[in-house]
Design a protein around this motif. Structure first.
Motif, PDB file in Angstrom:
ATOM      1  N   PRO A 250      -0.269  12.386   8.829  1.00 36.68           N
ATOM      2  CA  PRO A 250      -0.803  12.906  10.299  1.00 36.68           C
ATOM      3  C   PRO A 250      -1.860  12.459  10.396  1.00 36.68           C
ATOM      4  CG  PRO A 250       0.458  14.286   9.603  1.00 36.68           C
ATOM      5  CD  PRO A 250       0.054  13.659   8.195  1.00 36.68           C
ATOM      6  N   ALA A 251      -2.877  12.069   9.557  1.00 37.36           N
ATOM      7  CA  ALA A 251      -3.787  11.318  10.263  1.00 37.36           C
ATOM      8  C   ALA A 251      -3.869   9.710  10.176  1.00 37.36           C
ATOM      9  CB  ALA A 251      -5.018  11.524   9.235  1.00 37.36           C
ATOM     10  N   TYR A 252      -2.646   9.253   9.992  1.00 35.93           N
ATOM     11  CA  TYR A 252      -2.571   7.536  10.635  1.00 35.93           C
ATOM     12  C   TYR A 252      -2.554   7.540  11.824  1.00 35.93           C
ATOM     13  CZ  TYR A 252       0.959   3.832  11.407  1.00 35.93           C
ATOM     14  OH  TYR A 252       0.952   3.163  12.154  1.00 35.93           O
ATOM     15  N   HIS A 253      -2.063   8.245  12.872  1.00 34.55           N
ATOM     16  CA  HIS A 253      -1.399   8.366  14.066  1.00 34.55           C
ATOM     17  C   HIS A 253      -1.343   9.535  14.483  1.00 34.55           C
ATOM     18  CE1 HIS A 253       1.249   6.485  17.770  1.00 34.55           C
ATOM     19  NE2 HIS A 253      -0.250   5.462  17.064  1.00 34.55           N
ATOM     20  N   PRO A 254      -1.280   9.591  15.909  1.00 35.31           N
ATOM     21  CA  PRO A 254      -1.443  10.984  16.398  1.00 35.31           C
ATOM     22  C   PRO A 254      -0.373  11.048  16.915  1.00 35.31           C
ATOM     23  CG  PRO A 254      -3.300   9.330  18.135  1.00 35.31           C
ATOM     24  CD  PRO A 254      -2.091   8.411  16.137  1.00 35.31           C
ATOM     25  N   LEU A 255       0.639  10.324  17.223  1.00 34.30           N
ATOM     26  CA  LEU A 255       2.154  11.000  17.918  1.00 34.30           C
ATOM     27  C   LEU A 255       2.714  11.988  15.984  1.00 34.30           C
ATOM     28  CD1 LEU A 255       4.845   9.951  18.817  1.00 34.30           C
ATOM     29  CD2 LEU A 255       5.283   9.137  16.453  1.00 34.30           C
ATOM     30  N   TRP A 256       2.523  11.219  14.863  1.00 39.88           N
ATOM     31  CA  TRP A 256       2.359  12.319  13.950  1.00 39.88           C
ATOM     32  C   TRP A 256       1.339  13.997  13.768  1.00 39.88           C
ATOM     33  CZ3 TRP A 256       7.304  11.182  12.365  1.00 39.88           C
ATOM     34  CH2 TRP A 256       7.634  10.096  12.283  1.00 39.88           C
ATOM     35  N   THR A 257       0.277  13.570  14.257  1.00 44.59           N
ATOM     36  CA  THR A 257      -0.458  14.949  14.029  1.00 44.59           C
ATOM     37  C   THR A 257      -0.310  16.293  14.021  1.00 44.59           C
ATOM     38  OG1 THR A 257      -2.161  13.204  15.357  1.00 44.59           O
ATOM     39  CG2 THR A 257      -2.052  15.815  15.015  1.00 44.59           C
ATOM     40  N   ASP A 258       0.443  16.629  14.897  1.00 42.36           N
ATOM     41  CA  ASP A 258       1.742  18.694  15.282  1.00 42.36           C
ATOM     42  C   ASP A 258       3.180  18.098  14.597  1.00 42.36           C
ATOM     43  OD1 ASP A 258      -1.098  18.920  16.133  1.00 42.36           O
ATOM     44  OD2 ASP A 258      -0.801  18.172  17.673  1.00 42.36           O
ATOM     45  N   THR A 259       3.304  17.259  13.880  1.00 44.86           N
ATOM     46  CA  THR A 259       4.560  17.483  13.355  1.00 44.86           C
ATOM     47  C   THR A 259       4.806  18.115  12.074  1.00 44.86           C
ATOM     48  OG1 THR A 259       4.390  14.858  14.017  1.00 44.86           O
ATOM     49  CG2 THR A 259       6.527  15.278  12.550  1.00 44.86           C
ATOM     50  N   ASP A 260       6.712  18.783  12.515  1.00 47.27           N
ATOM     51  CA  ASP A 260       6.575  19.943  11.211  1.00 47.27           C
ATOM     52  C   ASP A 260       6.009  18.609  10.310  1.00 47.27           C
ATOM     53  OD1 ASP A 260       7.830  21.098   9.173  1.00 47.27           O
ATOM     54  OD2 ASP A 260       9.443  21.897  10.658  1.00 47.27           O
ATOM     55  N   PRO A 261       6.313  19.209   8.859  1.00 49.07           N
ATOM     56  CA  PRO A 261       6.003  18.715   7.336  1.00 49.07           C
ATOM     57  C   PRO A 261       7.156  17.879   6.867  1.00 49.07           C
ATOM     58  CG  PRO A 261       4.534  20.353   7.815  1.00 49.07           C
ATOM     59  CD  PRO A 261       4.885  20.719   8.589  1.00 49.07           C
ATOM     60  N   ASP A 262       8.509  18.791   8.072  1.00 47.74           N
ATOM     61  CA  ASP A 262       9.301  18.755   7.024  1.00 47.74           C
ATOM     62  C   ASP A 262      10.225  17.559   7.609  1.00 47.74           C
ATOM     63  OD1 ASP A 262       9.730  21.511   4.871  1.00 47.74           O
ATOM     64  OD2 ASP A 262      10.801  22.549   6.560  1.00 47.74           O
ATOM     65  N   LEU A 263       9.683  17.430   8.642  1.00 47.52           N
ATOM     66  CA  LEU A 263      10.419  16.411   9.355  1.00 47.52           C
ATOM     67  C   LEU A 263       9.686  15.155   8.370  1.00 47.52           C
ATOM     68  CD1 LEU A 263      11.715  14.826  11.338  1.00 47.52           C
ATOM     69  CD2 LEU A 263      10.599  15.363  13.658  1.00 47.52           C
TER      70      LEU A 263
ATOM     71  N   MET B 138       0.927  -1.571   0.192  1.00 49.45           N
ATOM     72  CA  MET B 138       0.023   0.285   0.219  1.00 49.45           C
ATOM     73  C   MET B 138       0.894   0.959  -0.270  1.00 49.45           C
ATOM     74  SD  MET B 138      -2.602   0.818   3.379  1.00 49.45           S
ATOM     75  CE  MET B 138      -3.331   2.509   2.861  1.00 49.45           C
ATOM     76  N   THR B 139       0.600   1.934  -1.021  1.00 46.29           N
ATOM     77  CA  THR B 139       1.436   3.409  -1.101  1.00 46.29           C
ATOM     78  C   THR B 139       0.160   4.283  -0.994  1.00 46.29           C
ATOM     79  OG1 THR B 139       1.242   3.198  -3.486  1.00 46.29           O
ATOM     80  CG2 THR B 139       3.251   2.113  -2.316  1.00 46.29           C
ATOM     81  N   TYR B 140       1.607   5.875  -0.607  1.00 44.16           N
ATOM     82  CA  TYR B 140       0.625   6.555  -0.328  1.00 44.16           C
ATOM     83  C   TYR B 140       1.001   7.800  -0.300  1.00 44.16           C
ATOM     84  CZ  TYR B 140       2.609   5.455   3.821  1.00 44.16           C
ATOM     85  OH  TYR B 140       3.054   5.384   5.145  1.00 44.16           O
ATOM     86  N   ASP B 141       0.568   8.803  -0.491  1.00 47.17           N
ATOM     87  CA  ASP B 141       1.209  10.416  -0.227  1.00 47.17           C
ATOM     88  C   ASP B 141       1.637  10.758   2.003  1.00 47.17           C
ATOM     89  OD1 ASP B 141       1.644  13.288   0.288  1.00 47.17           O
ATOM     90  OD2 ASP B 141       1.257  13.485  -2.031  1.00 47.17           O
ATOM     91  N   SER B 142       2.862  10.884   1.736  1.00 49.95           N
ATOM     92  CA  SER B 142       3.343  11.016   2.874  1.00 49.95           C
ATOM     93  C   SER B 142       2.180  12.207   3.829  1.00 49.95           C
ATOM     94  CB  SER B 142       4.921  11.635   2.884  1.00 49.95           C
ATOM     95  OG  SER B 142       5.067  12.397   2.519  1.00 49.95           O
ATOM     96  N   PHE B 143       1.495  13.550   2.990  1.00 48.47           N
ATOM     97  CA  PHE B 143       1.629  14.070   3.653  1.00 48.47           C
ATOM     98  C   PHE B 143      -0.223  13.492   4.547  1.00 48.47           C
ATOM     99  CE2 PHE B 143       3.668  17.189   1.329  1.00 48.47           C
ATOM    100  CZ  PHE B 143       3.990  17.620   2.075  1.00 48.47           C
ATOM    101  N   GLU B 144      -0.223  12.260   4.456  1.00 50.44           N
ATOM    102  CA  GLU B 144      -1.488  11.818   5.036  1.00 50.44           C
ATOM    103  C   GLU B 144      -1.054  11.103   6.113  1.00 50.44           C
ATOM    104  OE1 GLU B 144      -3.402   8.449   2.519  1.00 50.44           O
ATOM    105  OE2 GLU B 144      -2.318   9.419   0.169  1.00 50.44           O
TER     106      GLU B 144
END
Length: 80
Positions: free
Chosen positions: A9-22, A1-7
């Motif tokens: 933050p919706a996958y897991h709360p760990l990534w919700t407020d993470t800087d898009p550059d990271l 399964m592939t997807y866009d990295s901008f998806e």
């Protein structure tokens, strides 16, 4: 399964407020658009953050998680 990295933050709360550059850095170096890679990374990062509450999600911590995926990559857990 592939997807866009901008998806991510919706996958897991760990990534919700993470800087898009990271997120892009993480995807470029280990995620590679693979849900399986992101799931493994997220598990390692979540475990590290739970075991070390003084840590934050940083590029150094992500690099450490890369070393958990590939044992030939040498990084130590960042200091608190």
């Amino acid at each position: 399964m592939t997807y866009d990295s901008f998806e991510i933050p919706a996958y897991h709360p760990l990534w919700t407020d993470t800087d898009p550059d990271l997120i892009l850095f993480t995807d470029d170096h280990a995620g590679h658009g693979s849900f399986r890679n992101w799931a493994k990374l997220t598990l390692h990062l979540q475990d590290a953050l739970e075991e070390n509450p003084d840590l934050t999600l940083t590029k150094d911590l992500v690099r450490w998680a890369f070393s958990r995926l590939d044992p030939t990559t040498r990084h130590v857990l960042p200091h608190r």
